[in-house]
Design a protein around this motif. Structure first.
Motif, short mmCIF file in Angstrom:
data_model
loop_
_atom_site.label_atom_id
_atom_site.label_comp_id
_atom_site.label_asym_id
_atom_site.label_seq_id
_atom_site.Cartn_x
_atom_site.Cartn_y
_atom_site.Cartn_z
N PHE A 89 48.11 24.59 101.81
CA PHE A 89 47.82 23.35 101.10
C PHE A 89 49.07 22.48 101.07
CE2 PHE A 89 43.68 24.28 99.45
CZ PHE A 89 43.65 25.65 99.20
N CYS A 90 48.92 21.22 101.38
CA CYS A 90 50.00 20.30 101.08
C CYS A 90 49.70 19.62 99.74
CB CYS A 90 50.22 19.27 102.19
SG CYS A 90 48.92 18.06 102.39
N ALA A 91 50.74 19.20 99.07
CA ALA A 91 50.61 18.58 97.76
C ALA A 91 51.66 17.49 97.62
CB ALA A 91 50.76 19.62 96.64
N ALA A 92 51.37 16.54 96.77
CA ALA A 92 52.30 15.43 96.56
C ALA A 92 52.38 15.09 95.08
CB ALA A 92 51.84 14.20 97.35
N ARG A 93 53.56 14.64 94.66
CA ARG A 93 53.79 14.25 93.27
C ARG A 93 53.99 12.74 93.19
NH1 ARG A 93 59.23 16.24 90.59
NH2 ARG A 93 60.01 14.41 91.70
N ASP A 94 53.33 12.15 92.18
CA ASP A 94 53.41 10.71 91.95
C ASP A 94 54.57 10.43 91.00
OD1 ASP A 94 53.05 8.07 91.16
OD2 ASP A 94 50.87 8.21 91.14
N ARG A 95 55.57 9.70 91.43
CA ARG A 95 56.75 9.48 90.57
C ARG A 95 56.45 8.58 89.39
NH1 ARG A 95 59.26 6.42 95.24
NH2 ARG A 95 58.59 4.27 95.00
N SER A 96 55.31 7.90 89.40
CA SER A 96 54.96 7.05 88.26
C SER A 96 54.30 7.87 87.15
CB SER A 96 54.01 5.93 88.70
OG SER A 96 52.77 6.47 89.11
N GLU A 97 54.01 9.14 87.41
CA GLU A 97 53.37 10.01 86.44
C GLU A 97 54.41 10.89 85.75
OE1 GLU A 97 50.18 10.64 85.58
OE2 GLU A 97 48.97 9.56 87.05
N SER A 98 54.51 10.79 84.43
CA SER A 98 55.50 11.59 83.71
C SER A 98 55.07 13.04 83.58
CB SER A 98 55.72 11.01 82.31
OG SER A 98 54.49 11.01 81.60
N GLY B 51 53.43 20.21 76.45
CA GLY B 51 54.09 20.80 75.30
C GLY B 51 53.04 21.34 74.34
N VAL B 52 53.50 22.05 73.32
CA VAL B 52 52.58 22.60 72.32
C VAL B 52 51.78 21.47 71.69
CG1 VAL B 52 52.41 23.83 70.12
CG2 VAL B 52 54.02 24.60 71.87
N LYS B 53 50.49 21.63 71.71
CA LYS B 53 49.52 20.66 71.15
C LYS B 53 49.46 19.35 71.93
CE LYS B 53 49.18 22.30 66.36
NZ LYS B 53 49.41 23.67 66.73
N ASP B 54 50.18 19.24 73.04
CA ASP B 54 50.16 18.03 73.86
C ASP B 54 49.42 18.30 75.15
OD1 ASP B 54 53.53 17.32 72.84
OD2 ASP B 54 51.66 16.42 72.10
N THR B 55 48.22 17.71 75.26
CA THR B 55 47.42 17.94 76.46
C THR B 55 46.83 16.62 76.94
OG1 THR B 55 45.37 18.39 75.25
CG2 THR B 55 46.81 20.27 75.67
N ASP B 56 46.39 16.62 78.18
CA ASP B 56 45.76 15.42 78.72
C ASP B 56 44.80 15.81 79.83
OD1 ASP B 56 47.14 12.08 79.36
OD2 ASP B 56 45.07 12.78 79.04
N LYS B 57 43.94 14.84 80.21
CA LYS B 57 42.90 15.13 81.18
C LYS B 57 43.42 14.99 82.60
CE LYS B 57 39.19 13.45 78.20
NZ LYS B 57 38.11 12.44 78.05
N GLY B 58 42.82 15.80 83.50
CA GLY B 58 43.04 15.64 84.92
C GLY B 58 41.86 14.93 85.55
N CYS B 91 45.68 28.76 86.91
CA CYS B 91 46.64 28.19 85.98
C CYS B 91 47.97 28.06 86.73
CB CYS B 91 46.80 29.13 84.79
SG CYS B 91 48.10 28.68 83.64
N ALA B 92 48.73 27.02 86.38
CA ALA B 92 50.05 26.84 86.98
C ALA B 92 51.03 26.42 85.91
CB ALA B 92 50.00 25.81 88.10
N ILE B 93 52.32 26.70 86.16
CA ILE B 93 53.36 26.31 85.22
C ILE B 93 54.48 25.60 85.98
CG2 ILE B 93 52.84 28.21 83.65
CD1 ILE B 93 55.33 29.65 84.68
N SER B 94 55.22 24.78 85.25
CA SER B 94 56.35 24.08 85.85
C SER B 94 57.39 23.83 84.78
CB SER B 94 55.88 22.76 86.45
OG SER B 94 56.95 22.04 87.00
N GLY B 95 58.64 24.02 85.18
CA GLY B 95 59.72 23.82 84.23
C GLY B 95 60.16 22.38 84.14
N GLN B 96 60.71 21.88 85.24
CA GLN B 96 61.23 20.52 85.26
C GLN B 96 60.42 19.59 86.14
OE1 GLN B 96 63.64 19.29 83.31
NE2 GLN B 96 63.54 21.28 82.31
N GLY B 97 59.23 20.00 86.48
CA GLY B 97 58.36 19.08 87.19
C GLY B 97 58.49 19.09 88.69
N ASP B 98 59.19 20.04 89.24
CA ASP B 98 59.24 20.14 90.69
C ASP B 98 58.13 21.08 91.16
OD1 ASP B 98 62.85 19.85 90.71
OD2 ASP B 98 61.29 18.33 90.81
#
Lengths: 114, 111
Positions: A89-98, B51-58, B91-98
């Motif tokens: 799978f390839c995947a991409a991240r949107d830099r405008s999304e926090s 974060g704890v109690k912080d969720t959003d839709k995909g 399920c997936a996890i990420s530390g600093q968003g990479d």
């Protein structure tokens, strides 16, 4: 509307030869690209990534190339081994999304023939 | 390997019943995600937490809810399961968003 596309559902390659897996994207806000490998009945595992400021990243037998003008990236595996047979799978991240969400392609099934 | 477990690993349930899937991490990562994998669609994001109690839709959140009361646990609930929710859930996890690191998956069948 798929923002990340893998147009080849499957690829078959002879052991020892090069495997090239392709991925196209449409969103110019993507700043980070990743490849994942998935075996049956397991979760995807991270393989290699590339930042949008680079055009190439190597890790052993795996190299990812990024062509920003064409909005295209590819994964090269040299030499291919039977153990590389998996779905990629390839995947991409949107830099405008926090939230650092990733958008995934539909996957390419690679078969490496002994 | 990142410390991520999912439970149950397999479940068969009937249409209309509630189902809860659990994701547990030992990495103390901030971000957690729930995906579903279906043929021809790759991995699609259902919900995520920053974060704890912080969720959003995909992108495919209809019919699903989530909760995160502790850093290490992220629960996905199907309030009333339907056959279209038959899938493999990751399920997936990420530390600093990479990179995101995935659990082993839960295969859910709704009959």
């Amino acid at each position: 509307d798929q923002q990340v596309k893998q147009n080849s559902p499957s690829l078959s390659v002879q052991e020892g030869r090069i495997s090239i897996l392709n991925c196209d994207y449409t969103n110019s806000m993507f700043d980070y690209f990743l490849w994942y490998k998935k075996y049956p009945a397991e979760g995807p595992t991270f393989l290699i990534s590339i930042s949008s400021i680079k055009d190439k990243n190597e890790d052993g037998r795996f190299t990812v190339f990024l062509n920003k003008s064409a909005k295209h990236l590819s994964l090269h595996i040299v030499p291919s081994q039977p153990g590389d047979s998996a779905v990629y799978f390839c995947a991409a991240r949107d830099r405008s999304e926090s939230s650092y969400k990733l958008i995934f392609g539909s996957g390419t099934r690679l078969l490496v023939r002994p | 390997d990142a410390g991520i477990t999912q439970s149950p690993r397999h479940k068969v349930t009937e249409t209309g019943t509630p189902v809860t899937l659990r994701c547990h991490q030992t990495e103390n990562h901030r971000y957690m995600y729930w995906y579903r994998q279906d043929p021809g669609h790759g991995l699609r994001l259902i919900h995520y937490s920053y974060g704890v109690k912080d969720t959003d839709k995909g992108e495919v959140s209809d019919g699903y809810s989530v909760s995160r009361s502790k850093t290490e646990d992220f629960l996905l609930t199907l309030e009333s399961a339907t056959s279209s929710q038959t899938s493999v859930y990751f399920c997936a996890i990420s530390g600093q968003g990479d990179e995101q690191y995935f659990g082993p998956g839960t295969r859910l069948t709704v009959t």
